[in-house]
Design an enzyme around this catalytic site. Structure first.
Site, PDB file in Angstrom:
ATOM      1  N   SER A 141       1.542  -8.151   5.658  1.00  0.00           N
ATOM      2  CA  SER A 141       2.302  -6.960   6.047  1.00  0.00           C
ATOM      3  C   SER A 141       2.927  -7.226   7.408  1.00  0.00           C
ATOM      4  O   SER A 141       2.470  -8.106   8.141  1.00  0.00           O
ATOM      5  CB  SER A 141       1.355  -5.761   6.153  1.00  0.00           C
ATOM      6  OG  SER A 141       1.960  -4.695   6.840  1.00  0.00           O
ATOM      7  N   TYR A 154      -6.651  -1.948   8.530  1.00  0.00           N
ATOM      8  CA  TYR A 154      -5.615  -2.502   7.637  1.00  0.00           C
ATOM      9  C   TYR A 154      -4.894  -3.645   8.346  1.00  0.00           C
ATOM     10  O   TYR A 154      -4.756  -4.744   7.800  1.00  0.00           O
ATOM     11  CB  TYR A 154      -4.634  -1.384   7.258  1.00  0.00           C
ATOM     12  CG  TYR A 154      -3.479  -1.839   6.393  1.00  0.00           C
ATOM     13  CD1 TYR A 154      -3.699  -2.316   5.108  1.00  0.00           C
ATOM     14  CD2 TYR A 154      -2.164  -1.780   6.858  1.00  0.00           C
ATOM     15  CE1 TYR A 154      -2.638  -2.732   4.304  1.00  0.00           C
ATOM     16  CE2 TYR A 154      -1.103  -2.177   6.067  1.00  0.00           C
ATOM     17  CZ  TYR A 154      -1.340  -2.654   4.790  1.00  0.00           C
ATOM     18  OH  TYR A 154      -0.294  -3.067   4.001  1.00  0.00           O
TER      19      TYR A 154
HETATM   20  N1  LIG Z   1       4.755  -0.689   0.549  1.00  0.00           N
HETATM   21  C1  LIG Z   1       4.796  -1.156   1.768  1.00  0.00           C
HETATM   22  O1  LIG Z   1       5.528  -0.630   2.623  1.00  0.00           O
HETATM   23  C2  LIG Z   1       3.969  -2.355   2.154  1.00  0.00           C
HETATM   24  C3  LIG Z   1       4.143  -2.860   3.441  1.00  0.00           C
HETATM   25  C4  LIG Z   1       3.406  -3.967   3.835  1.00  0.00           C
HETATM   26  C5  LIG Z   1       2.528  -4.561   2.964  1.00  0.00           C
HETATM   27  N2  LIG Z   1       2.355  -4.059   1.720  1.00  0.00           N
HETATM   28  C6  LIG Z   1       1.382  -4.716   0.838  1.00  0.00           C
HETATM   29  O2  LIG Z   1       1.940  -4.913  -0.422  1.00  0.00           O
HETATM   30  C7  LIG Z   1       0.903  -4.961  -1.403  1.00  0.00           C
HETATM   31  C8  LIG Z   1       1.269  -4.049  -2.556  1.00  0.00           C
HETATM   32  O3  LIG Z   1       1.301  -2.711  -2.095  1.00  0.00           O
HETATM   33  P1  LIG Z   1       2.320  -1.614  -2.640  1.00  0.00           P
HETATM   34  O4  LIG Z   1       3.116  -1.159  -1.517  1.00  0.00           O
HETATM   35  O5  LIG Z   1       2.981  -2.117  -3.860  1.00  0.00           O
HETATM   36  O6  LIG Z   1       1.305  -0.429  -2.961  1.00  0.00           O
HETATM   37  P2  LIG Z   1       0.743   0.163  -4.346  1.00  0.00           P
HETATM   38  O7  LIG Z   1       1.853   0.599  -5.210  1.00  0.00           O
HETATM   39  O8  LIG Z   1      -0.300   1.139  -3.942  1.00  0.00           O
HETATM   40  O9  LIG Z   1       0.076  -1.110  -5.024  1.00  0.00           O
HETATM   41  C9  LIG Z   1      -1.187  -1.575  -4.668  1.00  0.00           C
HETATM   42  C10 LIG Z   1      -1.743  -2.360  -5.840  1.00  0.00           C
HETATM   43  O10 LIG Z   1      -3.031  -2.888  -5.482  1.00  0.00           O
HETATM   44  C11 LIG Z   1      -3.927  -2.610  -6.536  1.00  0.00           C
HETATM   45  N3  LIG Z   1      -5.299  -2.487  -6.041  1.00  0.00           N
HETATM   46  C12 LIG Z   1      -5.773  -1.632  -5.086  1.00  0.00           C
HETATM   47  N4  LIG Z   1      -7.096  -1.787  -4.963  1.00  0.00           N
HETATM   48  C13 LIG Z   1      -7.470  -2.760  -5.832  1.00  0.00           C
HETATM   49  C14 LIG Z   1      -8.720  -3.345  -6.199  1.00  0.00           C
HETATM   50  N5  LIG Z   1      -9.879  -2.973  -5.631  1.00  0.00           N
HETATM   51  N6  LIG Z   1      -8.734  -4.305  -7.153  1.00  0.00           N
HETATM   52  C15 LIG Z   1      -7.577  -4.690  -7.748  1.00  0.00           C
HETATM   53  N7  LIG Z   1      -6.379  -4.174  -7.460  1.00  0.00           N
HETATM   54  C16 LIG Z   1      -6.334  -3.214  -6.522  1.00  0.00           C
HETATM   55  C17 LIG Z   1      -3.436  -1.309  -7.152  1.00  0.00           C
HETATM   56  O11 LIG Z   1      -3.813  -1.212  -8.506  1.00  0.00           O
HETATM   57  P3  LIG Z   1      -5.037  -0.364  -9.098  1.00  0.00           P
HETATM   58  O12 LIG Z   1      -5.148   0.907  -8.312  1.00  0.00           O
HETATM   59  O13 LIG Z   1      -4.634  -0.162 -10.525  1.00  0.00           O
HETATM   60  O14 LIG Z   1      -6.232  -1.249  -8.971  1.00  0.00           O
HETATM   61  C18 LIG Z   1      -1.932  -1.516  -7.078  1.00  0.00           C
HETATM   62  O15 LIG Z   1      -1.467  -2.223  -8.191  1.00  0.00           O
HETATM   63  C19 LIG Z   1      -0.375  -4.552  -0.663  1.00  0.00           C
HETATM   64  O16 LIG Z   1      -1.142  -5.691  -0.352  1.00  0.00           O
HETATM   65  C20 LIG Z   1       0.137  -3.898   0.596  1.00  0.00           C
HETATM   66  O17 LIG Z   1      -0.791  -3.986   1.656  1.00  0.00           O
HETATM   67  C21 LIG Z   1       3.051  -2.965   1.293  1.00  0.00           C
END
Ligand SMILES: NC(=O)c1ccc[n+]([C@@H]2O[C@H](COP(=O)([O-])OP(=O)(O)OC[C@H]3O[C@@H](n4cnc5c(N)ncnc54)[C@H](OP(=O)(O)O)[C@@H]3O)[C@@H](O)[C@H]2O)c1
Length: 264
Positions: A141, A154
């Site tokens: 991130s 985080y």
């Molecule tokens: N969106 C942003 O602005 C942003 C910014 C920086 C970094 N990121 C990173 O990008 C990645 C994806 O995030 P996103 O933004 O796409 O959010 P999201 O839509 O909430 O996706 C998160 C994913 O992680 C899975 N997950 C959560 N806990 C888990 C567990 N215990 N075991 C297996 N899977 C798990 C969730 O699936 P289930 O709930 O079905 O398990 C979901 O598919 C993350 O690592 C996040 O930190 C996002």
């Protein structure tokens, strides 16, 4: 390296960036293995991919259950013969001040974001060594570079990913394994809804910053381009990425600017 005809395993594929990446990678002629906990959502993503002519398989996985990883890996190998690419994308965010947050919540964050990705990578690496080929992608991130209010654990877990996977890139390059880090800024996903508060419960609100961020499909295209070019660091987002450079070269200005951002 062209991303084509590969078996690509993506964690966190049930929504957001993982879902968009799966669709983008499948569109390019690869087989995607979709992992996360919510099977119904994974099935939805798989169906949308196969309806569009792509190849997708669903494999539920909880990143906190490393003891189940060997069976998952065996399943993929027996069905698809290889794991060419592993995308460590699954994760959760935080919306709480450190002073209010019990250490259990900090540990939970590390268990999913850091140890989940590290344990899975360690178990997939021998498969890649046997193939003499492989690519590991780790989604950190922007707060893996900088600190931010209400994100202490985080941000720490994402900084830890940077240290681990950057070092891994150096170790594995001579063995033909490519390691790429991804640093998203604000991307339009539900991450803030699933972020945990000081009670360890879902924050359950869509943040304004997230809603106004880069669309996930655009983010996925940029990530894939970075993977194909074997970029060490793939920064993806909009003007919020400037904070990384401001923190590095003008730390005083960085602290003045972030002090003006209302914590949410
Ligand atoms: N969106 C942003 O602005 C942003 C910014 C920086 C970094 N990121 C990173 O990008 C990645 C994806 O995030 P996103 O933004 O796409 O959010 P999201 O839509 O909430 O996706 C998160 C994913 O992680 C899975 N997950 C959560 N806990 C888990 C567990 N215990 N075991 C297996 N899977 C798990 C969730 O699936 P289930 O709930 O079905 O398990 C979901 O598919 C993350 O690592 C996040 O930190 C996002």
């Amino acid at each position: 390296m062209r991303l084509k005809d590969k078996v690509v395993w993506i964690t966190g594929a049930s929504s957001g960036i993982g879902e968009a990446l799966a669709k983008e990678i499948a569109k390019r002629g690869n087989t995607v293995i979709l992992s996360a906990r919510r099977e119904d959502e994974l099935n939805r993503v798989a169906q949308e991919i196969t309806q569009g002519g792509g190849k997708a398989d669903v494999l539920t996985l909880d990143l906190t259950k490393a003891e189940e990883f060997p069976a998952k890996i065996e399943h993929i190998i027996s069905k698809h013969k290889s794991i060419d690419v592993l995308v460590n994308n699954g994760g959760i965010s935080q919306r709480s001040f450190a002073r209010d947050t019990p250490i259990d919540v900090d540990r939970k964050m590390f268990e999913i974001n850091f140890f989940g990705a590290v344990a899975l990578t360690k178990q997939v690496l021998p498969v890649m060594h046997k193939q003499s080929y492989g690519q590991i992608v780790a989604v950190s991130s922007i707060v893996g570079f900088i600190g931010f209010s209400m994100r202490t654990a985080y941000s720490a877990s994402k900084h830890a990913m940077k240290g681990f996977f950057e070092s891994l890139r150096i170790e594995e390059a001579p063995l033909g394994i490519q390691v790429n880090m991804v640093y998203p800024g604000s991307i339009q996903t539900n991450i803030s809804k699933f972020a945990v508060n000081e009670k360890g419960e879902a924050h359950d609100k869509q943040d304004r910053r997230q809603a106004g961020g880069m669309p996930a499909d655009q983010c996925a295209r940029i990530i894939v381009r970075g993977m194909e070019r074997n970029k060490a660091d793939i920064l993806v987002g909009r003007r919020e990425l400037l904070l990384v450079y401001i923190r590095r070269y003008f730390p005083g200005l960085f602290y003045r600017l972030v002090a003006r951002i209302k914590p949410t």
